[in-house]
Design a protein around this motif. Structure first.
Motif, PDB file in Angstrom:
ATOM      1  N   VAL A  79     -31.958  11.552 -16.164  1.00 24.00           N
ATOM      2  CA  VAL A  79     -31.913  11.924 -14.744  1.00 24.00           C
ATOM      3  C   VAL A  79     -30.656  12.741 -14.473  1.00 24.00           C
ATOM      4  CG1 VAL A  79     -31.687  10.994 -12.398  1.00 24.00           C
ATOM      5  CG2 VAL A  79     -33.191   9.863 -14.050  1.00 24.00           C
ATOM      6  N   GLY A 113     -23.327  11.928 -15.700  1.00 21.82           N
ATOM      7  CA  GLY A 113     -22.098  11.848 -14.919  1.00 21.82           C
ATOM      8  C   GLY A 113     -20.884  11.990 -15.825  1.00 21.82           C
ATOM      9  N   LYS A 114     -19.697  11.782 -15.233  1.00 23.18           N
ATOM     10  CA  LYS A 114     -18.474  11.898 -16.033  1.00 23.18           C
ATOM     11  C   LYS A 114     -18.380  10.782 -17.060  1.00 23.18           C
ATOM     12  CE  LYS A 114     -15.533  12.229 -12.562  1.00 23.18           C
ATOM     13  NZ  LYS A 114     -16.389  12.512 -11.403  1.00 23.18           N
ATOM     14  N   GLU A 115     -18.894   9.595 -16.690  1.00 23.93           N
ATOM     15  CA  GLU A 115     -18.730   8.436 -17.566  1.00 23.93           C
ATOM     16  C   GLU A 115     -20.034   7.953 -18.195  1.00 23.93           C
ATOM     17  OE1 GLU A 115     -15.670   7.841 -17.598  1.00 23.93           O
ATOM     18  OE2 GLU A 115     -14.857   8.243 -15.619  1.00 23.93           O
ATOM     19  N   ALA A 116     -21.141   8.275 -17.563  1.00 20.58           N
ATOM     20  CA  ALA A 116     -22.398   7.646 -17.981  1.00 20.58           C
ATOM     21  C   ALA A 116     -23.551   8.633 -17.960  1.00 20.58           C
ATOM     22  CB  ALA A 116     -22.705   6.485 -17.042  1.00 20.58           C
ATOM     23  N   ILE A 162     -27.616   8.760 -16.986  1.00 24.40           N
ATOM     24  CA  ILE A 162     -28.608   7.986 -16.233  1.00 24.40           C
ATOM     25  C   ILE A 162     -30.007   8.410 -16.671  1.00 24.40           C
ATOM     26  CG2 ILE A 162     -29.571   7.526 -13.921  1.00 24.40           C
ATOM     27  CD1 ILE A 162     -25.932   8.136 -14.222  1.00 24.40           C
ATOM     28  N   LYS A 211     -28.403   3.069 -16.397  1.00 26.06           N
ATOM     29  CA  LYS A 211     -27.122   3.772 -16.487  1.00 26.06           C
ATOM     30  C   LYS A 211     -26.415   3.330 -17.767  1.00 26.06           C
ATOM     31  CE  LYS A 211     -22.989   4.857 -13.769  1.00 26.06           C
ATOM     32  NZ  LYS A 211     -22.363   4.841 -12.448  1.00 26.06           N
ATOM     33  N   PRO A 268     -28.086   0.701  -4.659  1.00 27.79           N
ATOM     34  CA  PRO A 268     -29.240   0.330  -5.488  1.00 27.79           C
ATOM     35  C   PRO A 268     -29.242  -1.178  -5.766  1.00 27.79           C
ATOM     36  CG  PRO A 268     -27.880   2.012  -6.588  1.00 27.79           C
ATOM     37  CD  PRO A 268     -27.174   1.630  -5.342  1.00 27.79           C
ATOM     38  N   MET A 295     -30.828  -0.678 -12.606  1.00 24.47           N
ATOM     39  CA  MET A 295     -30.833  -0.834 -11.145  1.00 24.47           C
ATOM     40  C   MET A 295     -32.035  -0.119 -10.536  1.00 24.47           C
ATOM     41  SD  MET A 295     -27.722   1.760 -10.208  1.00 24.47           S
ATOM     42  CE  MET A 295     -26.872   1.943 -11.752  1.00 24.47           C
ATOM     43  N   GLU A 296     -32.214  -0.351  -9.266  1.00 23.77           N
ATOM     44  CA  GLU A 296     -33.261   0.327  -8.503  1.00 23.77           C
ATOM     45  C   GLU A 296     -33.096   1.852  -8.640  1.00 23.77           C
ATOM     46  OE1 GLU A 296     -34.517   0.368  -3.746  1.00 23.77           O
ATOM     47  OE2 GLU A 296     -32.783  -0.753  -4.437  1.00 23.77           O
ATOM     48  N   PHE A 297     -34.219   2.537  -8.790  1.00 22.70           N
ATOM     49  CA  PHE A 297     -34.198   3.994  -8.960  1.00 22.70           C
ATOM     50  C   PHE A 297     -34.648   4.644  -7.654  1.00 22.70           C
ATOM     51  CE2 PHE A 297     -36.355   7.863 -11.012  1.00 22.70           C
ATOM     52  CZ  PHE A 297     -35.167   8.561 -11.128  1.00 22.70           C
ATOM     53  N   ALA A 300     -35.688  12.260  -8.842  1.00 23.25           N
ATOM     54  CA  ALA A 300     -34.615  11.497  -8.193  1.00 23.25           C
ATOM     55  C   ALA A 300     -34.157  12.223  -6.930  1.00 23.25           C
ATOM     56  CB  ALA A 300     -33.447  11.348  -9.158  1.00 23.25           C
ATOM     57  N   THR A 319     -27.990  14.330  -3.986  1.00 24.88           N
ATOM     58  CA  THR A 319     -26.787  13.804  -3.337  1.00 24.88           C
ATOM     59  C   THR A 319     -26.569  14.489  -1.981  1.00 24.88           C
ATOM     60  OG1 THR A 319     -25.354  15.465  -4.317  1.00 24.88           O
ATOM     61  CG2 THR A 319     -25.669  13.437  -5.587  1.00 24.88           C
ATOM     62  N   TYR A 373     -20.466  13.240  -3.194  1.00 27.02           N
ATOM     63  CA  TYR A 373     -21.039  13.309  -4.540  1.00 27.02           C
ATOM     64  C   TYR A 373     -21.661  11.977  -4.968  1.00 27.02           C
ATOM     65  CZ  TYR A 373     -18.476  17.663  -4.915  1.00 27.02           C
ATOM     66  OH  TYR A 373     -18.015  18.923  -4.701  1.00 27.02           O
ATOM     67  N   LEU A 375     -23.707   5.202  -4.316  1.00 31.73           N
ATOM     68  CA  LEU A 375     -23.808   4.959  -5.772  1.00 31.73           C
ATOM     69  C   LEU A 375     -22.443   4.666  -6.370  1.00 31.73           C
ATOM     70  CD1 LEU A 375     -26.062   7.932  -6.902  1.00 31.73           C
ATOM     71  CD2 LEU A 375     -26.794   5.590  -6.414  1.00 31.73           C
ATOM     72  N   ASP A 376     -22.454   4.496  -7.688  1.00 34.68           N
ATOM     73  CA  ASP A 376     -21.231   4.520  -8.481  1.00 34.68           C
ATOM     74  C   ASP A 376     -20.226   3.456  -8.035  1.00 34.68           C
ATOM     75  OD1 ASP A 376     -20.211   5.777 -10.629  1.00 34.68           O
ATOM     76  OD2 ASP A 376     -19.809   7.677  -9.664  1.00 34.68           O
TER      77      ASP A 376
HETATM   78  N1  LIG Z   1     -30.046   4.433  -8.845  1.00 30.06           N
HETATM   79  C1  LIG Z   1     -30.174   5.755  -8.900  1.00 30.06           C
HETATM   80  N2  LIG Z   1     -31.279   6.368  -8.400  1.00 30.06           N
HETATM   81  C2  LIG Z   1     -31.398   7.729  -8.456  1.00 30.06           C
HETATM   82  N3  LIG Z   1     -30.478   8.560  -9.002  1.00 30.06           N
HETATM   83  C3  LIG Z   1     -29.364   8.000  -9.518  1.00 30.06           C
HETATM   84  C4  LIG Z   1     -29.158   6.583  -9.486  1.00 30.06           C
HETATM   85  N4  LIG Z   1     -27.965   6.321 -10.067  1.00 30.06           N
HETATM   86  C5  LIG Z   1     -27.458   7.518 -10.430  1.00 30.06           C
HETATM   87  N5  LIG Z   1     -28.285   8.535 -10.101  1.00 30.06           N
HETATM   88  C6  LIG Z   1     -28.057   9.980 -10.353  1.00 30.06           C
HETATM   89  O1  LIG Z   1     -27.130  10.129 -11.406  1.00 30.06           O
HETATM   90  C7  LIG Z   1     -25.923  10.778 -10.969  1.00 30.06           C
HETATM   91  C8  LIG Z   1     -24.707  10.140 -11.644  1.00 30.06           C
HETATM   92  O2  LIG Z   1     -24.661   8.774 -11.310  1.00 30.06           O
HETATM   93  P1  LIG Z   1     -23.302   7.995 -11.092  1.00 30.06           P
HETATM   94  O3  LIG Z   1     -22.508   8.685 -10.044  1.00 30.06           O
HETATM   95  O4  LIG Z   1     -23.628   6.564 -10.882  1.00 30.06           O
HETATM   96  O5  LIG Z   1     -22.674   8.196 -12.553  1.00 30.06           O
HETATM   97  P2  LIG Z   1     -21.217   8.532 -13.065  1.00 30.06           P
HETATM   98  O6  LIG Z   1     -21.245   8.784 -14.520  1.00 30.06           O
HETATM   99  O7  LIG Z   1     -20.302   7.449 -12.635  1.00 30.06           O
HETATM  100  O8  LIG Z   1     -20.931   9.861 -12.333  1.00 30.06           O
HETATM  101  P3  LIG Z   1     -19.594  10.574 -11.923  1.00 30.06           P
HETATM  102  O9  LIG Z   1     -18.480   9.914 -12.652  1.00 30.06           O
HETATM  103  O10 LIG Z   1     -19.835  11.990 -12.314  1.00 30.06           O
HETATM  104  O11 LIG Z   1     -19.545  10.376 -10.438  1.00 30.06           O
HETATM  105  C9  LIG Z   1     -25.942  10.613  -9.462  1.00 30.06           C
HETATM  106  O12 LIG Z   1     -25.249  11.654  -8.816  1.00 30.06           O
HETATM  107  C10 LIG Z   1     -27.420  10.654  -9.149  1.00 30.06           C
HETATM  108  O13 LIG Z   1     -27.869  11.983  -9.086  1.00 30.06           O
END
Ligand SMILES: Nc1ncnc2c1ncn2[C@@H]1O[C@H](COP(=O)(O)OP(=O)(O)OP(=O)(O)O)[C@@H](O)[C@H]1O
Ligand SMILES: [Mg+2]
Length: 267
Positions: free
Chosen positions: A51, A54-57, A59, A73, A128, A140-142, A149, A152, A188, A200-201
């Motif tokens: 999906v 992100g910077k750390e993960a 999805i 995630k 979520p 988690m819930e999607f 998806a 933002t 974001y 989120l996050d």
């Molecule tokens: N539960 C969810 N349902 C739908 N989309 C999601 C969900 N969780 C994450 N996403 C998508 O994945 C992207 C990254 O998720 P998240 O911010 O949780 O990760 P991250 O690695 O911590 O990102 P970052 O560090 O870049 O902010 C979100 O911007 C969103 O587009």
């Protein structure tokens, strides 16, 4: 390169490359193990498609045996910034004594995201619904329409900025009353869904006992004020918003409450 290395047999060479790829990719051994166990425990039956990264993960979207979609995630073991994570782990009484090693830090971070999501969801915050976690994976819930998806707030913009601003302040207040600060609120990390805005996050969220909780709260509010001012909410104001958020005593529970009281006695 040494002669010995250059003369390595081809098959072995290939194995080393495969190993490297596994380690550097999201589906390293640790993640595969966690995914397999979460599947065995019935949290999802298939991992369908990526999906977002992100910077750390990373999805992914998954599907349960009864056809429901879930978000999976997966924190990257190799490339996530685990040093930065300690800014939010150290000082949170729930995670006292967490090792500073990369792998252990990421495990604590994953557990932290799950337990924050659980606390927020129970407090009625628009996040979520957490489903399960194991090692470096949170389920988690999607939030999606069909397979797509939701986007933002940064991508979509706000259709009704005043309403969205008020809603987000209510969420921050609920989080504060539950004894937490989110710590990474911005356009974001907010999804625009057909059921309203979703935050989120949540991994970096800290208890109010964290020495920098106040700074994080102010930063969250400043981000909202800055964004919604740009969207046309003229009266958006950090001090007023903070006063609104703090206008009720936080309700803390169990061990968290005791630790919070202990921290506050010291002042
Ligand atoms: N539960 C969810 N349902 C739908 N989309 C999601 C969900 N969780 C994450 N996403 C998508 O994945 C992207 C990254 O998720 P998240 O911010 O949780 O990760 P991250 O690695 O911590 O990102 P970052 O560090 O870049 O902010 C979100 O911007 C969103 O587009
Ligand atoms: Mg994010």
């Amino acid at each position: 390169m040494s002669l010995a290395k250059r003369k390595r047999p081809k098959r072995e060479d290939k194995m080393i490359r495969t190993e490297k790829r596994l380690e550097s990719d999201v589906f390293d051994r640790q993640s595969l193990f966690a995914i397999a166990k979460l599947m065995k425990d019935g949290h999802f039956a298939t991992v369908d498609y990526p999906v977002a990264k992100g910077k750390e993960a990373n999805i992914f979207c998954g599907t349960t045996t009864d056809g429901k979609k879930v978000a999976i995630k997966i924190y990257r073991i190799d490339t996530s910034n685990f040093i930065r994570m300690h800014d939010y782990i150290d000082g949170d009484p729930r995670f006292q004594g967490t090792s500073r090693k990369r792998f252990e830090t990421i495990l604590a971070w994953t557990r932290k995201e799950y337990s924050n999501l659980k606390a927020f969801h129970e407090a009625g915050v628009s996040v979520p619904r957490p489903i399960a976690f194991l090692r470096n994976v949170v389920v988690m819930e999607f939030f999606a329409e069909g397979n797509i998806a939701f986007s933002t707030l940064e991508q979509m913009g706000s259709e009704n900025p005043q309403k969205d601003y008020d809603f987000m302040l209510t969420q921050v207040k609920k989080i504060y009353q539950a004894g937490f600060v989110h710590g990474d609120i911005s356009e974001y990390n907010i999804l625009v869904t057909d059921d309203g805005l979703k935050l989120l996050d949540c991994a970096q969220a800290v208890l109010l006992a964290h020495p920098r909780a106040e700074d994080f709260l102010r930063r969250d509010v400043e981000n909202l004020v800055r964004y919604f001012k740009k969207q046309g909410v003229k009266e958006a104001d950090t001090e007023k918003a903070l006063a609104y958020i703090k206008d009720a005593r936080p309700v803390l529970r169990g061990l968290e409450q005791l630790k919070y009281d202990e921290e506050n006695k010291k002042e």
